[in-house]
Write a protein that holds these residues in place. Structure first.
Motif, PDB file in Angstrom:
ATOM      1  N   PHE A  54       0.829  -1.208   0.000  1.00 29.75           N
ATOM      2  CA  PHE A  54       0.000   0.000   0.000  1.00 29.75           C
ATOM      3  C   PHE A  54       0.864   1.259   0.000  1.00 29.75           C
ATOM      4  CE2 PHE A  54      -2.792   2.911   2.673  1.00 29.75           C
ATOM      5  CZ  PHE A  54      -3.604   3.280   1.605  1.00 29.75           C
ATOM      6  N   LEU A  55       0.515   2.200  -0.866  1.00 31.51           N
ATOM      7  CA  LEU A  55       1.161   3.508  -1.025  1.00 31.51           C
ATOM      8  C   LEU A  55       2.570   3.419  -1.591  1.00 31.51           C
ATOM      9  CD1 LEU A  55       0.015   5.516   2.148  1.00 31.51           C
ATOM     10  CD2 LEU A  55      -0.955   5.538  -0.158  1.00 31.51           C
ATOM     11  N   THR A  56       2.988   2.239  -2.051  1.00 28.38           N
ATOM     12  CA  THR A  56       4.315   2.120  -2.646  1.00 28.38           C
ATOM     13  C   THR A  56       4.187   1.710  -4.110  1.00 28.38           C
ATOM     14  OG1 THR A  56       4.678  -0.216  -2.085  1.00 28.38           O
ATOM     15  CG2 THR A  56       5.236   1.412  -0.408  1.00 28.38           C
ATOM     16  N   SER A  57       5.321   1.726  -4.797  1.00 33.12           N
ATOM     17  CA  SER A  57       5.352   1.404  -6.225  1.00 33.12           C
ATOM     18  C   SER A  57       6.514   0.457  -6.495  1.00 33.12           C
ATOM     19  CB  SER A  57       5.514   2.691  -7.048  1.00 33.12           C
ATOM     20  OG  SER A  57       6.802   3.247  -6.821  1.00 33.12           O
ATOM     21  N   ASP A  58       6.798   0.233  -7.772  1.00 34.99           N
ATOM     22  CA  ASP A  58       7.913  -0.638  -8.147  1.00 34.99           C
ATOM     23  C   ASP A  58       9.260  -0.111  -7.666  1.00 34.99           C
ATOM     24  OD1 ASP A  58       6.295  -2.499  -9.434  1.00 34.99           O
ATOM     25  OD2 ASP A  58       6.427  -1.479 -11.370  1.00 34.99           O
ATOM     26  N   VAL A  59       9.345   1.184  -7.390  1.00 29.43           N
ATOM     27  CA  VAL A  59      10.607   1.744  -6.889  1.00 29.43           C
ATOM     28  C   VAL A  59      11.007   1.066  -5.585  1.00 29.43           C
ATOM     29  CG1 VAL A  59      11.712   3.843  -6.008  1.00 29.43           C
ATOM     30  CG2 VAL A  59      10.249   3.963  -8.032  1.00 29.43           C
ATOM     31  N   ARG A  60      10.017   0.799  -4.709  1.00 27.93           N
ATOM     32  CA  ARG A  60      10.328   0.232  -3.403  1.00 27.93           C
ATOM     33  C   ARG A  60      10.708  -1.245  -3.474  1.00 27.93           C
ATOM     34  NH1 ARG A  60       8.733   2.805   1.206  1.00 27.93           N
ATOM     35  NH2 ARG A  60       9.975   1.183   2.192  1.00 27.93           N
ATOM     36  N   THR A  61      10.337  -1.928  -4.529  1.00 26.32           N
ATOM     37  CA  THR A  61      10.650  -3.360  -4.625  1.00 26.32           C
ATOM     38  C   THR A  61      11.865  -3.637  -5.503  1.00 26.32           C
ATOM     39  OG1 THR A  61       9.157  -3.722  -6.508  1.00 26.32           O
ATOM     40  CG2 THR A  61       8.208  -3.920  -4.299  1.00 26.32           C
ATOM     41  N   ALA A  62      12.601  -2.592  -5.851  1.00 29.97           N
ATOM     42  CA  ALA A  62      13.716  -2.749  -6.792  1.00 29.97           C
ATOM     43  C   ALA A  62      14.802  -3.676  -6.253  1.00 29.97           C
ATOM     44  CB  ALA A  62      14.306  -1.385  -7.136  1.00 29.97           C
ATOM     45  N   ALA A  63      15.134  -3.569  -4.959  1.00 32.32           N
ATOM     46  CA  ALA A  63      16.207  -4.408  -4.398  1.00 32.32           C
ATOM     47  C   ALA A  63      15.832  -5.886  -4.484  1.00 32.32           C
ATOM     48  CB  ALA A  63      16.486  -4.011  -2.955  1.00 32.32           C
ATOM     49  N   LEU A  64      14.585  -6.203  -4.181  1.00 33.20           N
ATOM     50  CA  LEU A  64      14.138  -7.593  -4.266  1.00 33.20           C
ATOM     51  C   LEU A  64      14.173  -8.087  -5.701  1.00 33.20           C
ATOM     52  CD1 LEU A  64      12.920 -10.189  -3.186  1.00 33.20           C
ATOM     53  CD2 LEU A  64      10.679  -9.069  -3.152  1.00 33.20           C
ATOM     54  N   ARG A  65      13.738  -7.258  -6.631  1.00 33.69           N
ATOM     55  CA  ARG A  65      13.745  -7.684  -8.034  1.00 33.69           C
ATOM     56  C   ARG A  65      15.168  -7.846  -8.559  1.00 33.69           C
ATOM     57  NH1 ARG A  65      11.789  -3.745 -10.884  1.00 33.69           N
ATOM     58  NH2 ARG A  65      11.085  -2.355  -9.222  1.00 33.69           N
ATOM     59  N   ARG A  66      16.092  -7.029  -8.086  1.00 33.31           N
ATOM     60  CA  ARG A  66      17.496  -7.206  -8.484  1.00 33.31           C
ATOM     61  C   ARG A  66      18.018  -8.547  -7.987  1.00 33.31           C
ATOM     62  NH1 ARG A  66      18.027  -1.583  -7.312  1.00 33.31           N
ATOM     63  NH2 ARG A  66      18.766  -2.053  -5.213  1.00 33.31           N
ATOM     64  N   ALA A  67      17.655  -8.912  -6.760  1.00 34.07           N
ATOM     65  CA  ALA A  67      18.090 -10.205  -6.217  1.00 34.07           C
ATOM     66  C   ALA A  67      17.491 -11.358  -7.013  1.00 34.07           C
ATOM     67  CB  ALA A  67      17.696 -10.311  -4.743  1.00 34.07           C
ATOM     68  N   LEU A  68      16.236 -11.215  -7.409  1.00 34.02           N
ATOM     69  CA  LEU A  68      15.596 -12.258  -8.213  1.00 34.02           C
ATOM     70  C   LEU A  68      16.262 -12.385  -9.576  1.00 34.02           C
ATOM     71  CD1 LEU A  68      11.856 -11.510  -7.373  1.00 34.02           C
ATOM     72  CD2 LEU A  68      13.192 -13.472  -6.608  1.00 34.02           C
ATOM     73  N   THR A  69      16.576 -11.260 -10.174  1.00 34.26           N
ATOM     74  CA  THR A  69      17.257 -11.280 -11.467  1.00 34.26           C
ATOM     75  C   THR A  69      18.632 -11.933 -11.345  1.00 34.26           C
ATOM     76  OG1 THR A  69      16.093  -9.287 -12.219  1.00 34.26           O
ATOM     77  CG2 THR A  69      18.145  -9.846 -13.352  1.00 34.26           C
ATOM     78  N   ALA A  70      19.358 -11.591 -10.267  1.00 34.47           N
ATOM     79  CA  ALA A  70      20.686 -12.176 -10.052  1.00 34.47           C
ATOM     80  C   ALA A  70      20.601 -13.684  -9.857  1.00 34.47           C
ATOM     81  CB  ALA A  70      21.350 -11.521  -8.842  1.00 34.47           C
ATOM     82  N   ALA A  71      19.473 -14.160  -9.327  1.00 33.24           N
ATOM     83  CA  ALA A  71      19.281 -15.599  -9.117  1.00 33.24           C
ATOM     84  C   ALA A  71      18.780 -16.305 -10.368  1.00 33.24           C
ATOM     85  CB  ALA A  71      18.300 -15.835  -7.967  1.00 33.24           C
ATOM     86  N   GLY A  72      18.612 -15.566 -11.443  1.00 31.76           N
ATOM     87  CA  GLY A  72      18.237 -16.191 -12.704  1.00 31.76           C
ATOM     88  C   GLY A  72      16.772 -16.127 -13.054  1.00 31.76           C
ATOM     89  N   TYR A  73      15.979 -15.390 -12.282  1.00 31.69           N
ATOM     90  CA  TYR A  73      14.561 -15.253 -12.592  1.00 31.69           C
ATOM     91  C   TYR A  73      14.341 -14.104 -13.578  1.00 31.69           C
ATOM     92  CZ  TYR A  73      13.513 -18.387  -8.734  1.00 31.69           C
ATOM     93  OH  TYR A  73      13.440 -19.480  -7.917  1.00 31.69           O
ATOM     94  N   ASP A  74      13.247 -14.187 -14.298  1.00 31.70           N
ATOM     95  CA  ASP A  74      12.802 -13.091 -15.158  1.00 31.70           C
ATOM     96  C   ASP A  74      11.861 -12.237 -14.313  1.00 31.70           C
ATOM     97  OD1 ASP A  74      12.042 -11.447 -17.257  1.00 31.70           O
ATOM     98  OD2 ASP A  74      10.641 -12.896 -18.124  1.00 31.70           O
ATOM     99  N   ALA A  75      12.443 -11.255 -13.591  1.00 27.81           N
ATOM    100  CA  ALA A  75      11.702 -10.503 -12.583  1.00 27.81           C
ATOM    101  C   ALA A  75      11.031  -9.266 -13.184  1.00 27.81           C
ATOM    102  CB  ALA A  75      12.633 -10.079 -11.451  1.00 27.81           C
ATOM    103  N   HIS A  76       9.780  -9.055 -12.775  1.00 26.45           N
ATOM    104  CA  HIS A  76       8.990  -7.929 -13.255  1.00 26.45           C
ATOM    105  C   HIS A  76       8.390  -7.169 -12.081  1.00 26.45           C
ATOM    106  CE1 HIS A  76       8.716  -9.490 -17.468  1.00 26.45           C
ATOM    107  NE2 HIS A  76       8.901 -10.636 -16.841  1.00 26.45           N
ATOM    108  N   GLY A  77       8.245  -5.846 -12.254  1.00 25.28           N
ATOM    109  CA  GLY A  77       7.416  -5.070 -11.354  1.00 25.28           C
ATOM    110  C   GLY A  77       5.976  -5.173 -11.824  1.00 25.28           C
ATOM    111  N   TRP A  78       5.066  -4.621 -11.048  1.00 20.27           N
ATOM    112  CA  TRP A  78       3.669  -4.731 -11.472  1.00 20.27           C
ATOM    113  C   TRP A  78       3.309  -3.695 -12.525  1.00 20.27           C
ATOM    114  CZ3 TRP A  78      -1.099  -3.062  -8.200  1.00 20.27           C
ATOM    115  CH2 TRP A  78      -0.978  -1.745  -7.795  1.00 20.27           C
ATOM    116  N   GLY A  79       4.079  -2.592 -12.624  1.00 22.88           N
ATOM    117  CA  GLY A  79       3.897  -1.629 -13.704  1.00 22.88           C
ATOM    118  C   GLY A  79       2.619  -0.825 -13.652  1.00 22.88           C
ATOM    119  N   LEU A  80       1.996  -0.725 -12.471  1.00 19.81           N
ATOM    120  CA  LEU A  80       0.724  -0.004 -12.358  1.00 19.81           C
ATOM    121  C   LEU A  80       0.817   1.198 -11.431  1.00 19.81           C
ATOM    122  CD1 LEU A  80      -1.725  -3.061 -12.204  1.00 19.81           C
ATOM    123  CD2 LEU A  80      -1.244  -1.572 -14.163  1.00 19.81           C
TER     124      LEU A  80
END
Length: 236
Positions: A54-80
């Protein structure tokens, strides 16, 4: 206006002391920037979408998505954009985003706080699109007022927290593998509401982090990676 029913002991929001402790998330942010995460899993290009709280966007989840990408996942934000609460068209838009991110493959949904409620609802509505659901401190169980954000939510979203403007799925859990990450140090959501009972998730895993730390704490990121890699036979 009718008076609100008293909350059960399990659904009482965390104490003011725990809520103030959420300011310590800065330490988690600094740790995740300088602590190398072990290569625990190989994502093998599997699509994963992280849905913000709530009240956050993809900016706040960037660190988690970077970790997922580094682990080999195709990581996406929700883009909304910023998550301002449920609207009649929100889940339709999120469903379109999941179809695009998956490109023909089911997508793992990782939802932080309110984002986890969206993830569970989408998995219930369209289980063919969702490979699994991982919630992080999400108040999916018990009283919807079992958190320190429900009054702010009602003010911003414009509807009662227990009466969103969407039809809700009544099943205790989505028909896909579902893992609930929760923390007894959570200063926003009552731990029992984020943990739920055994019928509401396939696994319930305690994480030692703050509510705000679910997206930056090394412990939480390791827990998300482990949840995405876990072999689970979902119970329907």
């Amino acid at each position: 206006m009718a008076s609100l029913a008293p909350l059960s002991a399990d659904s009482r929001p965390p104490s003011f002391r725990l809520m103030l402790a959420e300011a310590g998330v800065l330490a988690d942010w600094l740790r995740v920037r300088r602590t190398p995460l072990p290569e625990m899993v190989a994502g093998n290009g599997r699509p994963v979408m992280v849905i913000p709280g709530f009240l956050t966007s993809d900016v706040r989840t960037a660190a988690l998505r970077r970790a997922l990408t580094a682990a080999g996942y195709d990581a996406h934000g929700w883009g909304l954009g910023r998550n301002l609460g449920v609207t009649p068209h929100l889940l339709d838009a999120l469903e379109d985003r999941i179809r695009t991110a998956g490109d023909g493959r089911p997508v793992a949904l990782v939802g932080w706080s309110l984002g986890g409620l969206y993830a569970r609802e989408l998995a219930a509505r369209t289980p063919d699109l969702v490979e699994r659901v991982v919630t992080m401190g999400s108040p999916f169980s018990g009283d919807p007022r079992g958190n320190n954000a429900w009054r702010l939510y009602e003010s911003v979203a414009g509807h009662p927290v227990d009466a969103p403007p969407i039809p809700r799925h009544g099943a205790p859990k989505p028909p896909v593998p579902t893992i609930a990450l929760w923390s007894r140090r959570d200063g926003i959501v009552a731990p029992a509401c984020a943990r739920g009972d055994e019928a509401e998730s396939d696994r319930r895993i305690e994480v030692d982090c703050l509510h705000m730390g679910f997206i930056v704490s090394p412990a939480a990121i390791r827990a998300v990676l482990a949840a995405l890699d876990a072999r689970i036979e979902s119970t329907h």
